[in-house]
Scaffold this motif. Structure first.
Motif, PDB file in Angstrom:
ATOM      1  N   LYS A  35       0.824  -1.214   0.000  1.00  0.00           N
ATOM      2  CA  LYS A  35       0.000   0.000   0.000  1.00  0.00           C
ATOM      3  C   LYS A  35       0.858   1.263   0.000  1.00  0.00           C
ATOM      4  CE  LYS A  35      -2.590  -1.503   3.491  1.00  0.00           C
ATOM      5  NZ  LYS A  35      -3.666  -1.500   4.517  1.00  0.00           N
ATOM      6  N   LEU A  36       1.946   1.224   0.757  1.00  0.00           N
ATOM      7  CA  LEU A  36       2.818   2.393   0.818  1.00  0.00           C
ATOM      8  C   LEU A  36       3.496   2.650  -0.520  1.00  0.00           C
ATOM      9  CD1 LEU A  36       3.821   4.499   2.856  1.00  0.00           C
ATOM     10  CD2 LEU A  36       5.739   2.997   3.365  1.00  0.00           C
ATOM     11  N   CYS A  37       4.022   1.608  -1.146  1.00  0.00           N
ATOM     12  CA  CYS A  37       4.680   1.758  -2.452  1.00  0.00           C
ATOM     13  C   CYS A  37       3.683   2.201  -3.516  1.00  0.00           C
ATOM     14  CB  CYS A  37       5.340   0.445  -2.862  1.00  0.00           C
ATOM     15  SG  CYS A  37       6.760  -0.026  -1.854  1.00  0.00           S
ATOM     16  N   LEU A  38       2.476   1.619  -3.501  1.00  0.00           N
ATOM     17  CA  LEU A  38       1.457   1.995  -4.482  1.00  0.00           C
ATOM     18  C   LEU A  38       1.037   3.449  -4.298  1.00  0.00           C
ATOM     19  CD1 LEU A  38      -0.547   1.327  -6.727  1.00  0.00           C
ATOM     20  CD2 LEU A  38      -2.112   0.462  -4.974  1.00  0.00           C
ATOM     21  N   SER A  39       0.895   3.862  -3.045  1.00  0.00           N
ATOM     22  CA  SER A  39       0.492   5.243  -2.780  1.00  0.00           C
ATOM     23  C   SER A  39       1.534   6.233  -3.293  1.00  0.00           C
ATOM     24  CB  SER A  39       0.278   5.441  -1.275  1.00  0.00           C
ATOM     25  OG  SER A  39      -0.120   6.759  -0.986  1.00  0.00           O
ATOM     26  N   PHE A  40       2.823   5.946  -3.065  1.00  0.00           N
ATOM     27  CA  PHE A  40       3.880   6.832  -3.564  1.00  0.00           C
ATOM     28  C   PHE A  40       3.927   6.830  -5.086  1.00  0.00           C
ATOM     29  CE2 PHE A  40       5.858   6.652   0.725  1.00  0.00           C
ATOM     30  CZ  PHE A  40       6.027   8.012   0.897  1.00  0.00           C
ATOM     31  N   ALA A  41       3.721   5.664  -5.701  1.00  0.00           N
ATOM     32  CA  ALA A  41       3.722   5.587  -7.162  1.00  0.00           C
ATOM     33  C   ALA A  41       2.581   6.418  -7.744  1.00  0.00           C
ATOM     34  CB  ALA A  41       3.608   4.133  -7.604  1.00  0.00           C
ATOM     35  N   LEU A  42       1.392   6.297  -7.163  1.00  0.00           N
ATOM     36  CA  LEU A  42       0.244   7.078  -7.631  1.00  0.00           C
ATOM     37  C   LEU A  42       0.440   8.560  -7.355  1.00  0.00           C
ATOM     38  CD1 LEU A  42      -2.696   4.746  -6.510  1.00  0.00           C
ATOM     39  CD2 LEU A  42      -1.815   5.077  -8.826  1.00  0.00           C
TER      40      LEU A  42
END
Length: 277
Positions: A35-42
């Motif tokens: 979730k953290l990696c996806l949030s930063f990517a988005l």
């Protein structure tokens, strides 16, 4: 109404970081690192989008995350309220400063078609960014899990003697005390209002004086809490052992891998739409 329910209502009302609510949704069960990696990517991706199709796909994906998290739509959209001033400021700055074909003018003020599009674009970006961040991190990830995820992702830095565990602990404590301080501020404001204090009317000087009556006791309480926390950590011998064990170590499951693959596919699709359409 019990205290736990009252506290949760205060957190939701104030829309602060740390308003985590336990659940059994797909998003709740995901590994916090994903979730953290996806949030930063988005977060990075949204600021490069200008195509309506790409933004539409981004918005659809964000709305899908809301549904998968089983979040109350009213609560999600209420999370936009704290950034309304930033939205308004960014919109006004863009419509009056971006040059282009003029569609309205009055004296030295002029609104261009390009400026209007740029203002709408910035506002949509900020709204989508706020919603996806709240859904992936604030509302569905506890502060402890988020700290564990940060510690795990930064673990390679241990080789160069970076105190990753202490850094993760600081983040965990900070996130944990944000809603606590928000609750205390709300109680202090109600107590001061009961004594005749008014924060909404009067001159700016009077409003500043009124805020001091809130900040001083809030600061004193924060210092007391920090001292109590330091004593509690010392009593539990924190820092004695260089290796810290975990009650629930983070492990990737099949659901995490499937969700990651689907998210990567959507991100690639959004990039393709932005480049070619």
């Amino acid at each position: 109404m019990d205290n736990k329910k009252i506290n949760q209502e205060i957190f939701v009302k104030l829309n602060v970081i740390g308003t985590y609510k336990a659940g059994d949704s797909v998003i709740h069960k995901l590994d916090p690192r994903i979730k953290l990696c996806l949030s930063f990517a988005l977060m990075i991706l949204v600021f490069f989008l200008r195509s309506p199709l790409a933004l539409g796909m981004y918005g659809l994906f964000t709305f899908t995350l809301v549904l998968l998290a089983k979040m109350n739509l009213k609560r999600v959209f209420n999370s936009i309220k704290p950034i309304l001033f930033i939205l308004s400021f960014a919109f006004i700055i863009n419509i009056f400063t971006v040059p282009g074909e003029s569609i309205w003018s009055w004296g030295f003020l002029s609104i261009s078609r390009e400026g209007l599009y740029s203002g709408i674009l910035v506002s949509v970006r900020l709204i989508l960014l706020t919603i996806q961040t709240n859904v992936l991190i604030s509302y569905t990830t506890s502060s402890l899990l988020l700290a564990d995820a940060i510690e795990s992702l930064l673990s390679p830095l241990k080789k160069i003697n970076v105190p990753v565990q202490d850094f993760a602990l600081m983040i965990s404590i900070a996130l944990r005390f944000v809603p606590t301080l928000a609750e205390e501020a709300d109680k202090i404001m109600k107590a001061q209002s009961a004594r005749g204090a008014n924060y909404d009317t009067g001159k700016l000087k009077d409003k500043i004086k009124g805020m001091i009556t809130i900040l001083v006791p809030l600061f004193v309480n924060a210092v007391k809490r920090s001292e109590e926390l330091a004593i509690a950590l010392e009593a539990r011998a924190y820092g004695i052992s260089p290796i810290r064990t975990k009650y629930k170590p983070l492990k990737l499951g099949w659901n995490d891998l499937i969700f990651s693959v689907c998210s990567i596919f959507v991100i690639v699709l959004i990039i393709v739409l932005e480049i070619f359409f």
